[in-house]
Design a protein around this motif. Structure first.
Motif, mmCIF file in Angstrom:
data_model
loop_
_atom_site.group_PDB
_atom_site.id
_atom_site.type_symbol
_atom_site.label_atom_id
_atom_site.label_comp_id
_atom_site.label_asym_id
_atom_site.label_seq_id
_atom_site.Cartn_x
_atom_site.Cartn_y
_atom_site.Cartn_z
ATOM 1 N N ALA A 66 0.873 -1.175 0.000
ATOM 2 C CA ALA A 66 0.000 0.000 0.000
ATOM 3 C C ALA A 66 0.905 1.219 0.000
ATOM 4 N N PRO A 67 0.386 2.368 -0.400
ATOM 5 C CA PRO A 67 1.237 3.565 -0.425
ATOM 6 C C PRO A 67 1.598 4.013 0.992
ATOM 7 N N ASP A 68 2.759 4.661 1.166
ATOM 8 C CA ASP A 68 3.127 5.223 2.468
ATOM 9 C C ASP A 68 2.241 6.432 2.770
ATOM 10 N N ILE A 69 1.978 7.177 1.714
ATOM 11 C CA ILE A 69 1.150 8.372 1.853
ATOM 12 C C ILE A 69 0.009 8.291 0.846
ATOM 13 N N ALA A 70 -1.216 8.437 1.341
ATOM 14 C CA ALA A 70 -2.374 8.442 0.452
ATOM 15 C C ALA A 70 -2.866 9.871 0.348
ATOM 16 N N GLU A 71 -2.860 10.409 -0.874
ATOM 17 C CA GLU A 71 -3.298 11.787 -1.026
ATOM 18 C C GLU A 71 -4.797 11.893 -0.868
ATOM 19 N N ASN A 72 -5.506 10.833 -1.249
ATOM 20 C CA ASN A 72 -6.954 10.836 -1.152
ATOM 21 C C ASN A 72 -7.407 9.629 -0.330
ATOM 22 N N GLY A 73 -7.868 9.899 0.894
ATOM 23 C CA GLY A 73 -8.277 8.822 1.789
ATOM 24 C C GLY A 73 -9.505 8.070 1.311
ATOM 25 N N ALA A 74 -10.208 8.622 0.317
ATOM 26 C CA ALA A 74 -11.412 7.948 -0.177
ATOM 27 C C ALA A 74 -11.067 6.735 -1.027
ATOM 28 N N VAL A 75 -9.875 6.729 -1.591
ATOM 29 C CA VAL A 75 -9.466 5.631 -2.466
ATOM 30 C C VAL A 75 -8.007 5.273 -2.176
ATOM 31 N N VAL A 76 -7.807 4.288 -1.319
ATOM 32 C CA VAL A 76 -6.455 3.852 -0.988
ATOM 33 C C VAL A 76 -6.270 2.418 -1.485
ATOM 34 N N PRO A 77 -5.410 2.222 -2.495
ATOM 35 C CA PRO A 77 -5.210 0.867 -3.013
ATOM 36 C C PRO A 77 -4.431 0.003 -2.021
ATOM 37 N N VAL A 78 -4.926 -1.194 -1.766
ATOM 38 C CA VAL A 78 -4.299 -2.098 -0.805
ATOM 39 C C VAL A 78 -4.210 -3.476 -1.437
ATOM 40 N N SER A 79 -3.038 -4.078 -1.344
ATOM 41 C CA SER A 79 -2.849 -5.400 -1.928
ATOM 42 C C SER A 79 -2.208 -6.312 -0.884
ATOM 43 N N ILE A 80 -2.747 -7.514 -0.759
ATOM 44 C CA ILE A 80 -2.235 -8.460 0.233
ATOM 45 C C ILE A 80 -1.854 -9.761 -0.467
ATOM 46 N N THR A 81 -0.656 -10.246 -0.186
ATOM 47 C CA THR A 81 -0.256 -11.554 -0.691
ATOM 48 C C THR A 81 0.364 -12.338 0.450
ATOM 49 N N SER A 82 0.319 -13.643 0.333
ATOM 50 C CA SER A 82 0.950 -14.478 1.346
ATOM 51 C C SER A 82 1.610 -15.659 0.667
ATOM 52 N N SER A 83 2.749 -16.062 1.227
ATOM 53 C CA SER A 83 3.431 -17.238 0.692
ATOM 54 C C SER A 83 2.790 -18.504 1.252
ATOM 55 N N LEU A 84 1.900 -18.340 2.237
ATOM 56 C CA LEU A 84 1.185 -19.485 2.803
ATOM 57 C C LEU A 84 -0.104 -19.713 2.028
ATOM 58 N N LYS A 85 -0.708 -20.876 2.207
ATOM 59 C CA LYS A 85 -2.012 -21.127 1.619
ATOM 60 C C LYS A 85 -3.061 -20.459 2.503
ATOM 61 N N ALA A 86 -3.705 -19.429 1.985
ATOM 62 C CA ALA A 86 -4.658 -18.677 2.804
ATOM 63 C C ALA A 86 -6.065 -19.247 2.676
ATOM 64 N N ASP A 87 -6.805 -19.273 3.790
ATOM 65 C CA ASP A 87 -8.219 -19.627 3.740
ATOM 66 C C ASP A 87 -9.067 -18.371 3.789
ATOM 67 N N GLN A 88 -8.523 -17.361 4.465
ATOM 68 C CA GLN A 88 -9.270 -16.143 4.705
ATOM 69 C C GLN A 88 -8.290 -14.979 4.800
ATOM 70 N N ILE A 89 -8.696 -13.825 4.279
ATOM 71 C CA ILE A 89 -7.861 -12.616 4.344
ATOM 72 C C ILE A 89 -8.750 -11.484 4.843
ATOM 73 N N ALA A 90 -8.227 -10.642 5.730
ATOM 74 C CA ALA A 90 -9.020 -9.512 6.229
ATOM 75 C C ALA A 90 -8.178 -8.249 6.232
ATOM 76 N N ILE A 91 -8.840 -7.104 5.988
ATOM 77 C CA ILE A 91 -8.165 -5.804 6.018
ATOM 78 C C ILE A 91 -8.784 -4.953 7.117
#
Lengths: 152, 102
Positions: A66-91
């Protein structure tokens, strides 16, 4: 008499249910209830509890992009990856009015990867939680917001 | 009836990359209108994606997901897979769109 009433009640119940499933209101996935308790959590601890994650350990197997600084809090791109086998992901966004932004259920054959866009009311720590083998692990990142996304 | 989703799904080396853009205001319940009254929360809260009739992705959203929600995920699949994406919002409105993996 009693038998009859029971039977009638049962018939009514199954008729309603049958109607709902045939109308597509209940699909296999949507029969799972939206986790109201988790989405109404006002603190990290409340959401952790509602997700069944008492105190997740930080783990380098989870990567939060994710960005260190978000200029617009209404749209903050977030990406999550894991090297493990995930069953569930939460933000989770610690300082949002509703801490849990979204959660994802990852069936077999789908990668431990998701990208989405979230709102942030102010600068906050963002938590990426990954559930694997019944255990939650996480990554944390602070995102600074220069323009809030939740106010009017 | 809500606006259709935009769905893009492409296969490479046995992995299908799916991008979905939904059209929804995602009212958080925190915003006020011009007269200062709170606009009630109204957002997509559940999404399901099936490929060839089988679940490949499920999402639950809160009010903290941005307006016009975007999703990107990847699953093991092939060209020609038929995707069906369903969402439902907190008022019970729903939308189904389909796409074919290219």
């Amino acid at each position: 008499m009693v038998m009859n009433e029971q039977r009638r009640a049962l018939l009514k119940y199954s008729a309603v249910f049958g109607l709902m499933s045939s109308a597509g209101l209940i699909s296999t996935a949507q029969a799972e209830e939206w986790n109201k308790a988790a989405f109404e959590g006002k603190s990290l601890d409340e959401v952790f509890k509602a997700l069944g994650a008492s105190s997740p350990d930080k783990s380098s197997t989870v990567v939060l992009n994710a960005p260190d600084i978000a200029e617009n809090g209404a749209v903050v791109p977030v990406s999550i990856t894991s090297s493990l086998k995930a069953d569930q992901i939460a933000i989770l966004v610690e300082k949002n009015p509703a801490v849990l932004a979204a959660q994802f259920f990852i069936p077999n054959g789908t990668e431990a990867f998701v990208t989405t866009r979230i709102k942030m009311g102010q600068s906050s720590n963002v938590y990426a939680l990954v559930k694997t083998d019944g255990k939650w692990v996480m990554a944390v990142k602070e995102i600074k917001v220069t323009l809030g996304g939740c106010g009017g | 009836m809500s606006d259709p989703m935009r769905i893009r799904a492409t296969e490479k080396d046995g992995i299908v990359d799916v991008k979905i853009l939904m059209k929804h205001d995602m009212e958080s319940g925190q915003r006020k209108d011009a007269s200062g009254k709170l606009i009630p929360a109204w957002f997509i809260n559940m999404l399901n994606v099936k490929a060839q009739g089988k679940d490949v992705f499920n999402a639950e959203f809160g009010p903290g997901v941005s307006k016009d929600p975007f999703l990107n995920f990847k699953y093991k699949g092939s060209k020609g897979d038929k995707l069906v994406v369903n969402w439902i919002d907190t008022k019970g409105d729903k939308r189904t769109d389909e796409a074919t993996v290219s």
